[in-house]
Design an enzyme around this catalytic site. Structure first.
Site, mmCIF file in Angstrom:
data_model
loop_
_atom_site.group_PDB
_atom_site.id
_atom_site.type_symbol
_atom_site.label_atom_id
_atom_site.label_comp_id
_atom_site.label_asym_id
_atom_site.label_seq_id
_atom_site.Cartn_x
_atom_site.Cartn_y
_atom_site.Cartn_z
ATOM 1 N N GLU A 37 -11.095 -0.877 -12.798
ATOM 2 C CA GLU A 37 -10.577 0.401 -13.255
ATOM 3 C C GLU A 37 -9.344 0.099 -14.107
ATOM 4 O O GLU A 37 -8.450 -0.629 -13.652
ATOM 5 C CB GLU A 37 -10.188 1.266 -12.044
ATOM 6 N N ARG A 264 -12.121 -9.107 0.540
ATOM 7 C CA ARG A 264 -11.182 -9.233 -0.563
ATOM 8 C C ARG A 264 -10.198 -10.345 -0.287
ATOM 9 O O ARG A 264 -10.016 -10.778 0.843
ATOM 10 C CB ARG A 264 -10.476 -7.915 -0.876
ATOM 11 N N LYS A 274 -2.958 -2.284 -6.625
ATOM 12 C CA LYS A 274 -2.469 -1.922 -7.950
ATOM 13 C C LYS A 274 -1.418 -0.819 -7.872
ATOM 14 O O LYS A 274 -0.516 -0.768 -8.690
ATOM 15 C CB LYS A 274 -3.627 -1.509 -8.853
HETATM 16 P P1 ATP Z 1 -6.634 -2.411 -5.967
HETATM 17 O O1 ATP Z 1 -6.838 -2.161 -4.524
HETATM 18 O O2 ATP Z 1 -5.833 -3.625 -6.280
HETATM 19 O O3 ATP Z 1 -6.171 -1.204 -6.718
HETATM 20 P P2 ATP Z 1 -9.297 -1.926 -6.842
HETATM 21 O O4 ATP Z 1 -10.428 -2.346 -6.019
HETATM 22 O O5 ATP Z 1 -8.992 -0.476 -6.894
HETATM 23 O O6 ATP Z 1 -8.055 -2.827 -6.498
HETATM 24 P P3 ATP Z 1 -10.654 -2.306 -9.288
HETATM 25 O O7 ATP Z 1 -10.101 -2.332 -10.659
HETATM 26 O O8 ATP Z 1 -11.529 -1.183 -8.914
HETATM 27 O O9 ATP Z 1 -9.417 -2.410 -8.313
HETATM 28 O O10 ATP Z 1 -11.361 -3.692 -8.975
HETATM 29 C C1 ATP Z 1 -12.352 -4.252 -9.783
HETATM 30 C C2 ATP Z 1 -13.178 -5.181 -8.959
HETATM 31 O O11 ATP Z 1 -12.356 -6.212 -8.409
HETATM 32 C C3 ATP Z 1 -13.832 -4.472 -7.806
HETATM 33 O O12 ATP Z 1 -15.165 -4.908 -7.716
HETATM 34 C C4 ATP Z 1 -13.033 -4.884 -6.620
HETATM 35 O O13 ATP Z 1 -13.795 -4.897 -5.465
HETATM 36 C C5 ATP Z 1 -12.545 -6.281 -7.010
HETATM 37 N N1 ATP Z 1 -11.294 -6.581 -6.339
HETATM 38 C C6 ATP Z 1 -10.150 -5.877 -6.363
HETATM 39 N N2 ATP Z 1 -9.214 -6.422 -5.571
HETATM 40 C C7 ATP Z 1 -9.772 -7.532 -5.024
HETATM 41 C C8 ATP Z 1 -9.327 -8.534 -4.112
HETATM 42 N N3 ATP Z 1 -8.089 -8.513 -3.602
HETATM 43 N N4 ATP Z 1 -10.194 -9.518 -3.779
HETATM 44 C C9 ATP Z 1 -11.421 -9.565 -4.307
HETATM 45 N N5 ATP Z 1 -11.912 -8.654 -5.160
HETATM 46 C C10 ATP Z 1 -11.105 -7.638 -5.526
HETATM 47 MG MG MG Z 2 -11.391 0.425 -7.369
#
Ligand code: ATP
Ligand code: MG
Length: 564
Positions: A37, A264, A274
């Protein structure tokens, strides 16, 4: 990428894919995607997902799409889109023209919503957000059906069209799936599919839409439209999988992707959400998304990490379903190994103490040759000027010290790295008794050799006072004092654990003249001091600034032992 680090050992996801390929499921094809995102910069957790998705595509001769999951326009912007593309590329991955936006599918998603309404599987609900929450029930109690769930198909079609046309205010109505208000899975209790958002300009679609689809509705359809076979996501989406599958079963889609969850990445002494990283940036707690203390890809890059070291780290931590927290030292040892093998050696004096060699001709200069790397001859040699006045580090001198101190003491000898043995004859102090200069003598017979019978305890680094150049260095420590700043603690917030000493700037360091031409982003080992990288934001014509990437040895392990 076909280098060795990308060819990871088997993990449970690869086992699933192996058997899918064997069974000719999805026509034997493997297609993954990385779906960020664009509401912040990528962090090291995303790197885990990038390496997994692109790595699998490479190894199975499949494809990996970069897809922006851009359904939340008020938090997203084009700066984030651009930084994400840059970071994925920098990590060494190529989406080869397969760049997509969930917003590419807005029209298609709307048609899918209409299809659900026509089939009586979605309805427009006028409850407020608050009421929706109340009706949802709890984990132990079923929800209560919405009073709007039995609206006729025609009324729903009309209201949905008017939602799209902008007739209603934000929050006035939502479109919900009609599934099961009594489901033990809360995600299945008539989840919201569309909400109204006026007054935001979407970075891709501008003002074309005032209703935006929810992630749980958007994601499965986007996956299906792109022909994704394996939709890999983190564990918190496991409870959403029934909804993912429900959407795919109930709208017309070209294929049936399969969602698989993995744990994760969590790293000690930092935060990864984020929202929190955005807060640190917006409140000025750090100097931006690429602050070298940040766990962002941009921060790690500016700190001096290489793409290979991050890929190596992602390989080593592996992929599993169990939640765990990785030690910072695991990340650091990856960059240390990489730089140990590849970084040219240089000398830099961080806390200069003047040394005058009294028996060396005062205007003589010798250009000494020094290898840039102890093993890798391809890195060549450089010239180091030796002069009567030079600098050593304050830390390398004590007036008196125990035998354990293998550096310079009053009346003692030490070898200057790549040069001669010197002896300290006299210590010059200022009015406050602080040592400001050492008067030494050198032994001309000791260049590059250690003559028989001569016991020189230590070797220290130095830089010519005449030819050395000034630089600033940034020495970093952990951003947080606590290994788990994120954990809920009584009355405390993660920001209460920020380490006030996470950045120390040392000005007026003296580095060897061969560093004069070094370019932003170039990495070196400063002998005995650690690995350093020329700050990438360094302005042309300004003095040199070096960021310490990592110390030579794992100093944290030592600290942790002491604390045990
Ligand atoms: P955050 O919790 O940091 O805001 P998010 O999951 O909302 O992360 P996205 O931009 O939606 O952020 O993530 C893109 C991809 O990266 C998704 O498939 C998500 O599952 C993966 N991802 C995000 N954070 C991690 C992490 N700490 N470890 C592994 N994969 C991750
Ligand atoms: Mg997300």
């Amino acid at each position: 990428m076909s280098d060795e680090t990308a060819v990871t050992a088997g993990n449970f996801i690869r086992h699933i894919i192996d058997s899918d390929v064997k069974a000719n499921r999805h026509g034997g094809k493997v297609a993954t995607r990385f779906p960020p995102e664009p509401n912040g910069y990528l962090h090291i957790g995303h790197a885990k997902s990038i390496c997994l998705n692109f790595g699998i595509a490479d190894d199975y001769h499949g494809t990996c799409n970069l897809r922006f999951d851009d359904t939340n326009p008020h938090k997203e912007n084009i700066e984030y889109v651009e930084s994400i593309k840059q970071d994925v590329r920098w990590l060494g991955y190529d989406w080869g023209g397969r760049l997509f936006y969930a917003s590419d599918y807005f029209e298609h998603l709307y048609e899918a919503a209409v299809e659900l309404v026509r089939a009586g599987k979605a309805y427009v609900c006028d409850l407020t957000a608050e009421q929706v929450r109340e009706h949802r029930g709890t984990l132990t109690e079923p929800g209560t059906p919405s009073p709007y769930q039995d609206r006729s198909v025609d009324e729903n079609l009309d209201l949905l069209a008017r939602m799209r046309a902008g007739e209603f205010e934000d929050g006035a109505r939502v479109l919900r799936a009609r599934i099961d208000m009594a489901s033990p899975n809360m995600n299945m209790r008539d989840p919201t599919l569309y909400r109204i958002r006026h007054g935001v300009i979407h970075h891709q679609t501008g003002e074309a839409w005032c209703i935006y689809p929810m992630y749980d509705f958007t994601h499965p359809i986007s996956d299906a439209l792109e022909g994704i076979t394996h939709s890999l996501c983190t564990l918190e989406f496991a409870d959403h999988r029934p909804l993912y599958d429900w959407v795919l079963e109930n709208v017309s889609v070209p294929c049936q992707p399969q969602q698989i969850e993995f744990s994760r990445l969590n790293l000690e002494y930092t935060v990864m959400s984020k929202r929190k990283l955005t807060e640190l940036v917006e409140e000025g707690r750090v100097a931006g998304w690429d602050d070298p203390r940040m766990p962002t890809i941009a921060g790690l890059r500016r700190r001096g990490y290489t793409p290979a070291s991050i890929r190596d780290f992602c390989t080593r931590i592996g992929i599993s379903k169990s939640e765990n927290t990785v030690q910072m030292s695991a990340l650091e040892s990856c960059i240390r190994e990489d730089l140990n093998a590849h970084a040219p050696r240089r000398m830099a004096v961080i806390h200069p103490l003047k040394v005058v060699i009294r028996n060396y001709p005062q205007d003589q200069v010798e250009q000494l040759q020094a290898a840039s790397h102890p093993q890798d001859e391809s890195l060549g040699t450089r010239e180091i000027p030796f002069t009567a006045e030079l600098y050593i580090d304050k830390e390398d001198f004590r007036e008196e010290a125990s035998k354990k101190f293998k550096r310079l003491v009053r009346g003692g000898e030490v070898r200057l790295r790549n040069a001669y043995v010197i002896r300290c004859d006299e210590v010059i102090k200022d009015a406050h008794g602080e040592v400001i200069e050492l008067h030494c003598s050198y032994d001309p017979a000791t260049l590059g050799a250690n003559p028989e019978g001569r016991k020189v305890k230590g070797v220290i680094h130095w830089v010519s006072a005449v030819y050395g150049i000034e630089a600033d260095v940034h020495l970093y420590d952990r951003l947080f004092n606590s290994p788990s700043p994120d954990a809920e603690k009584e009355g405390k917030d993660y920001k209460d654990y920020l380490n006030p000493d996470s950045l120390r700037t040392v000005t007026h360091c003296i580095v060897e003249p061969s560093l004069k031409e070094s370019k932003p982003g170039e990495r070196f080992q400063f002998e005995r001091e650690g690995y350093f990288c020329v700050d990438s934001l360094q302005a042309e014509g300004k003095g040199l600034v070096f960021n310490r990437t990592v110390t030579l040895r794992d100093s944290w392990a030592k600290i942790e032992q002491q604390n045990d």
